[in-house]
Enzyme design. Structure first.
Site, PDB file in Angstrom:
ATOM      1  N   THR A  70       0.847  -1.199   0.000  1.00 29.03           N
ATOM      2  CA  THR A  70       0.000   0.000   0.000  1.00 29.03           C
ATOM      3  C   THR A  70       0.881   1.247   0.000  1.00 29.03           C
ATOM      4  O   THR A  70       0.667   2.183  -0.782  1.00 29.03           O
ATOM      5  CB  THR A  70      -0.946  -0.002   1.221  1.00 29.03           C
ATOM      6  OG1 THR A  70      -1.756  -1.178   1.143  1.00 29.03           O
ATOM      7  CG2 THR A  70      -1.834   1.221   1.252  1.00 29.03           C
ATOM      8  N   CYS A 323     -10.237  -6.801   2.084  1.00 33.41           N
ATOM      9  CA  CYS A 323     -10.521  -5.439   2.524  1.00 33.41           C
ATOM     10  C   CYS A 323     -11.981  -5.073   2.287  1.00 33.41           C
ATOM     11  O   CYS A 323     -12.520  -4.227   2.969  1.00 33.41           O
ATOM     12  CB  CYS A 323      -9.648  -4.440   1.766  1.00 33.41           C
ATOM     13  SG  CYS A 323      -7.938  -4.936   1.708  1.00 33.41           S
TER      14      CYS A 323
END
Ligand code: PLP
Length: 379
Positions: A70, A323
């Site tokens: 990320t 997620c």
């Protein structure tokens, strides 16, 4: 418990844990320090960098350690040149099936006027459409970002073709290689990518550590300014995690092709045996996929109903991306593939690892048979 959620995270290898513990106990000095203890820590840091570079066919100096994929992805966005030749914010092309956090970061920057964003569409199998790519990758595009393999479907993306289009248009190419590394060979140098992101916890390494790879001589600004990582990522290096990442990379490189074949065989048998018993739709089945991933839907069953039953039976799987699971909205990946909302709500993801055995798959099929029989009759 049978764990088939390896695209969300993998079990750290025992060798990784041992190396991390050894590092915590004996090499807690700051690797940036000049004294002997710091220099010993620094040697471990550089050894891990070399291990990772070797897995990716890159050079150690091309590796920048980050807190994960990320962060590496956000560093890519951060490094775009703020204005193009015409004085406009940079034009970024991204596939519509990138990782949700990465898409969100790009959309946020678009809303702030920091970049112009265009999404590259995918076909019904979940592969970036080369016709669309040919039309959209044009002079004036600063960066194109396409993942090597999708985390939900496992579908491999046409990176070589996209790299050729980028070269012709003078655009940079970033590849999110998080899901492919450790599952199939990924040759960063040969891929034609200028930048790549990856994460240790998808290849039996620890969480909270990843890397950004940079093409030779490509200067890319730091997201976190500081002296570490040759000025490309500030902050004291997370040495135990980096050491674990290095060992994980080394292990992943051993018998990689063999492990991939074995997983593909188990995955294909899993799908075939399920299809023999239950009405099945496998997403992305007609195009090359990661060997470990199966994204499918059983009849008209809702994913949440299925997953709850499977977990009670001792089988862990996922619905779409980790997620986005828990949320009621269907996965953006399946929606980009034009899968109807109701169908997408049924999508289940089973993802194997090199630890998954034939016995695990047999047990998983048995659990599924028992748990789903009442539901399948109703479906
Ligand atoms: N990119 C892809 C394709 C992923 O699958 C993931 C993890 O789910 C990430 C990025 C994020 O990685 P990290 O957990 O290291 O931030």
């Amino acid at each position: 418990m049978i764990y088939l959620d390896n695209n969300a995270s993998t079990r750290p290898a025992p060798e990784v844990l041992a190396a991390m513990t050894q590092c915590q106990q004996n090499h807690w000095a700051n690797p940036a320090a000049r004294h002997a203890a710091g220099q010993a820590a620094s040697r471990l840091l550089e050894q891990a960098r070399a291990q990772l570079a070797q897995l990716l066919n890159g050079k150690p100096r091309q590796v920048v350690f980050t807190s994960g994929a990320t962060e590496a992805n956000v560093q890519v966005l951060h490094g775009l040149t703020p204005r193009d030749a015409g004085g406009e914010p940079p034009l970024l092309l991204m596939s519509g099936i990138e990782h949700a956090a990465f898409l969100k970061a790009a959309q946020l920057r678009e809303a702030q006027g920091l970049l112009r964003l265009q999404l590259l569409p995918v076909d019904a199998q979940g592969r970036v459409s080369l016709d669309a790519a040919q039309a959209l990758i044009r002079p004036g595009v600063q960066l194109v970002s396409v993942m090597a393999a999708n985390n939900e479907t496992g579908v491999l993306q046409p990176i070589a073709e996209i790299a050729a289009l980028c070269r012709a248009a003078g655009a940079l190419l970033h590849v999110d290689a998080t899901q492919i590394v450790g599952r199939l060979p990924f040759d960063f140098t040969g891929s034609g990518a200028d930048l790549a992101s990856l994460s240790a916890h998808k290849l039996h390494g620890p969480k909270g550590i990843g890397a950004l790879l940079l093409r030779e001589n490509l200067a890319w600004p730091a997201l976190l300014p500081g002296a570490q990582e040759r000025g490309r990522r500030g902050g004291t290096a997370n040495l135990p995690a980096i050491v674990g990442f290095g060992v994980a990379a080394q292990l992943a490189g051993q018998n990689l092709s063999e492990a991939a074949l074995r997983q593909a065989h188990l995955r294909d048998a899993f799908e075939a045996q399920l299809a023999a018993r239950l009405p099945l739709r496998v997403f992305g089945a007609d195009v090359p996929r990661l060997p470990n991933t199966s994204c499918l839907r059983i009849g008209a069953l809702h994913a949440d109903a299925v997953l709850g039953r499977l977990e009670r039976g001792g089988l862990i799987a996922a619905s779409g991306a980790a997620c986005s699971s828990g949320g009621q909205q269907a996965s953006h990946v399946l929606r980009a593939m034009n899968v109807a909302e109701a169908e997408a709500q049924g999508a289940l993801r089973f993802s194997l690892s090199r630890d998954t055995s034939a016995e695990d798959i047999a047990a998983a099929l048995q659990i599924m048979g028992e748990a789903l029989a009442p539901l399948a009759q109703a479906a």
